[in-house]
Motif scaffolding. Structure first.
Motif, PDB file in Angstrom:
ATOM      1  N   ILE A 141      10.191  -2.560   3.665  1.00  0.00           N
ATOM      2  CA  ILE A 141       8.779  -2.874   3.447  1.00  0.00           C
ATOM      3  C   ILE A 141       8.149  -3.420   4.727  1.00  0.00           C
ATOM      4  O   ILE A 141       7.063  -2.992   5.133  1.00  0.00           O
ATOM      5  N   ASN A 198       7.946  -0.580   7.372  1.00  0.00           N
ATOM      6  CA  ASN A 198       6.876   0.352   7.035  1.00  0.00           C
ATOM      7  C   ASN A 198       5.510  -0.266   7.337  1.00  0.00           C
ATOM      8  O   ASN A 198       4.625   0.395   7.865  1.00  0.00           O
ATOM      9  N   SER A 227       3.190   6.523  -4.482  1.00  0.00           N
ATOM     10  CA  SER A 227       4.579   6.956  -4.405  1.00  0.00           C
ATOM     11  C   SER A 227       5.168   7.147  -5.810  1.00  0.00           C
ATOM     12  O   SER A 227       5.867   8.128  -6.068  1.00  0.00           O
ATOM     13  N   TYR A 282       5.963   5.781   0.726  1.00  0.00           N
ATOM     14  CA  TYR A 282       6.419   4.396   0.632  1.00  0.00           C
ATOM     15  C   TYR A 282       7.945   4.397   0.710  1.00  0.00           C
ATOM     16  O   TYR A 282       8.621   4.567  -0.304  1.00  0.00           O
ATOM     17  N   CYS A 293       0.832  -1.201   0.000  1.00  0.00           N
ATOM     18  CA  CYS A 293       0.000   0.000   0.000  1.00  0.00           C
ATOM     19  C   CYS A 293       0.870   1.257   0.000  1.00  0.00           C
ATOM     20  O   CYS A 293       1.775   1.386   0.811  1.00  0.00           O
ATOM     21  N   GLY A 294       0.588   2.134  -0.925  1.00  0.00           N
ATOM     22  CA  GLY A 294       1.329   3.378  -1.053  1.00  0.00           C
ATOM     23  C   GLY A 294       2.304   3.373  -2.211  1.00  0.00           C
ATOM     24  O   GLY A 294       2.805   4.431  -2.592  1.00  0.00           O
ATOM     25  N   MET A 295       2.587   2.198  -2.786  1.00  0.00           N
ATOM     26  CA  MET A 295       3.578   2.134  -3.862  1.00  0.00           C
ATOM     27  C   MET A 295       3.097   2.875  -5.109  1.00  0.00           C
ATOM     28  O   MET A 295       3.866   3.644  -5.702  1.00  0.00           O
TER      29      MET A 295
END
Length: 95
Positions: A84, A87, A29, A45, A24-26
């Protein structure tokens, strides 16, 4: 006018369970990088730049094998995995 955000896929894990996944967020980003907001991309990310480096090294090694590519790929993969996972833990349990 359409923007890259209009084409982003929703996170199935977040929709079904209400929890963000490790990816999530890639997409956001990458969109931030394309818009030139490099700091916000990292904040969204943190593994994005090491992931780009890993993909770049794998891509370069595919066309021209270089001496220590295997070691570099392993190190970058470990850095990515730790970023990863870190995070994900931060987003899930701390914030």
């Amino acid at each position: 006018m359409m923007s890259p955000e209009d084409y982003m896929l929703p996170c199935l894990n977040k929709k079904l369970f209400g929890l963000e996944c490790m990816g999530c967020g890639m997409q956001r980003s990458i969109a931030l990088i394309l818009n030139g907001d490099l700091i916000a991309a990292f904040q969204m990310y943190p593994a994005i730049y090491s992931l780009i480096a890993l993909v770049g090294v794998i891509f370069l090694n595919y066309f021209k094998n270089f001496k220590h590519a295997y070691k570099i790929i392993i190190i970058l993969a470990l850095i990515n995995a730790s970023l990863i996972l870190g995070n994900f833990i931060y987003k899930t349990f701390i914030s």
